[in-house]
Design a protein around this motif. Structure first.
Motif, short mmCIF file in Angstrom:
data_model
loop_
_atom_site.label_atom_id
_atom_site.label_comp_id
_atom_site.label_asym_id
_atom_site.label_seq_id
_atom_site.Cartn_x
_atom_site.Cartn_y
_atom_site.Cartn_z
N GLY A 77 0.86 -1.17 0.00
CA GLY A 77 0.00 0.00 0.00
C GLY A 77 0.90 1.22 0.00
O GLY A 77 1.87 1.28 0.76
N TYR A 78 0.61 2.20 -0.86
CA TYR A 78 1.53 3.32 -1.06
C TYR A 78 0.77 4.63 -1.09
O TYR A 78 -0.22 4.77 -1.82
N ALA A 100 -11.08 -2.13 -6.87
CA ALA A 100 -11.24 -2.93 -8.08
C ALA A 100 -9.93 -3.04 -8.85
O ALA A 100 -9.57 -4.10 -9.35
N LEU A 101 -9.18 -1.93 -8.92
CA LEU A 101 -7.89 -1.95 -9.60
C LEU A 101 -6.93 -2.94 -8.93
O LEU A 101 -6.10 -3.55 -9.61
N ARG A 102 -7.05 -3.09 -7.63
CA ARG A 102 -6.13 -3.96 -6.89
C ARG A 102 -6.66 -5.38 -6.73
O ARG A 102 -6.10 -6.18 -5.99
N SER A 149 -6.52 -2.62 0.21
CA SER A 149 -6.24 -4.04 -0.07
C SER A 149 -5.63 -4.75 1.14
O SER A 149 -5.15 -5.87 1.00
N ASP A 150 -5.67 -4.10 2.30
CA ASP A 150 -5.12 -4.66 3.54
C ASP A 150 -3.67 -5.12 3.35
O ASP A 150 -3.33 -6.28 3.58
N PRO A 151 -2.78 -4.18 2.96
CA PRO A 151 -1.41 -4.57 2.59
C PRO A 151 -0.57 -4.94 3.81
O PRO A 151 -0.78 -4.45 4.91
N ASP A 152 0.40 -5.81 3.56
CA ASP A 152 1.37 -6.15 4.60
C ASP A 152 2.47 -5.09 4.72
O ASP A 152 3.12 -4.98 5.76
#
Length: 290
Positions: A77-78, A100-102, A149-152
């Motif tokens: 995630g940025y 949707a893009l992710r 997207s619930d990034p790590d």
């Protein structure tokens, strides 16, 4: 989870923007500090795999992300410094679009977006168009899109520039609340943001790693090297010629000045407890990076 760099470097022409940086980052918030031109933005582009390194490697949980960029891109995630939005979309429409893009399915995205609006205190404006949002509200939408997207791995670049003090505190609280189960890299030149949130500090100067340590250890190394005094304007000019001045405050009796120095800058100067900003200036002044 672990993000590692091994002797990573990036050269543009004859100039090394980043040189021989080796890091091991685990769960928590890692503050990335350094003067302008220190290489922070370049390092973030290498970590996010926007650019390839000239030398060295980046790895995620042991997987070489130079050879396999998707190892990081799939869990990233940025929030860049120049974060753009679609002004005619509502906040919810925008987050649905990003989800949707992710590749986040619609049911998961709906629940996630609901949670993010609560986290960022935007649930009361989720159906308003983004062109009506203040700068602080847009930054909170920015952190929401980075988390959708619930990034790590979450990387944020200068997220509080231009925000008023209340919005800065709110943003720091949001960031801190997201860090218990992911790696967060916070790049900023606003040292109090690091002081309020970071578990470790990564200090760069002239493209090189000066230190990677805890805020407490950085403060301990500066104990005994910070002084306060009250001076005249002429004395202040002289102090700035010889020492690092970290803060000044106008007082009825003169200018209260805070000085980072290895010895008392004047007979009347009193030793005080360092702040992280003092420690940062002291470490940069003694970095020996050329």
């Amino acid at each position: 989870m672990e993000l590692q760099t091994d002797a990573i470097g990036k050269q543009y022409g004859q100039t090394w923007a980043v040189r021989d940086v080796t890091l091991e980052l685990s769960t928590g918030i890692h503050g990335l500090l350094g003067p302008n031109g220190a290489g922070k933005s370049t390092l973030m582009r290498l970590l996010t795999r926007v650019e390839d390194p000239t030398t060295g490697t980046v790895s995620w949980n042991g997987t070489d992300a130079v050879e396999e960029p998707s190892a990081i891109r799939s869990i990233l995630g940025y929030l860049p410094q120049d974060f753009g939005v679609y002004p005619d979309l509502t906040a919810r429409e925008f987050l649905e679009y990003i989800a949707a893009l992710r590749g986040v399915n619609s049911a998961t995205a709906a629940d996630r977006i609901d949670d993010l609006f609560v986290l960022t205190n935007l649930e009361h404006v989720e159906d308003q168009k983004l062109h009506s949002f203040s700068g602080g509200m847009r930054q909170r939408v920015g952190i929401a899109q980075a988390l959708v997207s619930d990034p790590d791995l979450l990387i944020v670049d200068e997220p509080t520039v231009g925000l008023d003090p209340e919005e800065r505190v709110r943003f720091r609280n949001v960031l801190s609340s997201t860090a218990s189960d992911r790696i967060v890299i916070l790049s900023t030149h606003i040292v109090p943001d690091i002081e309020a949130t970071a578990n470790t500090v990564v200090l760069l100067d002239d493209g090189e790693l000066v230190t990677h340590t805890t805020p407490g250890e950085l403060l301990d190394a500066t104990t005994g090297s910070v002084y306060e005094d009250v001076v005249t304007p002429d004395e202040l000019d002289a102090l700035r010629q010889e020492h690092q001045v970290s803060n000044t405050v106008q007082r009825p009796e003169g200018i209260e000045v805070r000085v980072v120095a290895d010895a008392p800058p004047s007979p009347s100067a009193k030793r005080v407890t360092p702040t992280l900003e003092d420690a940062y200036l002291h470490r940069i002044d003694h970095s020996g990076v050329v």
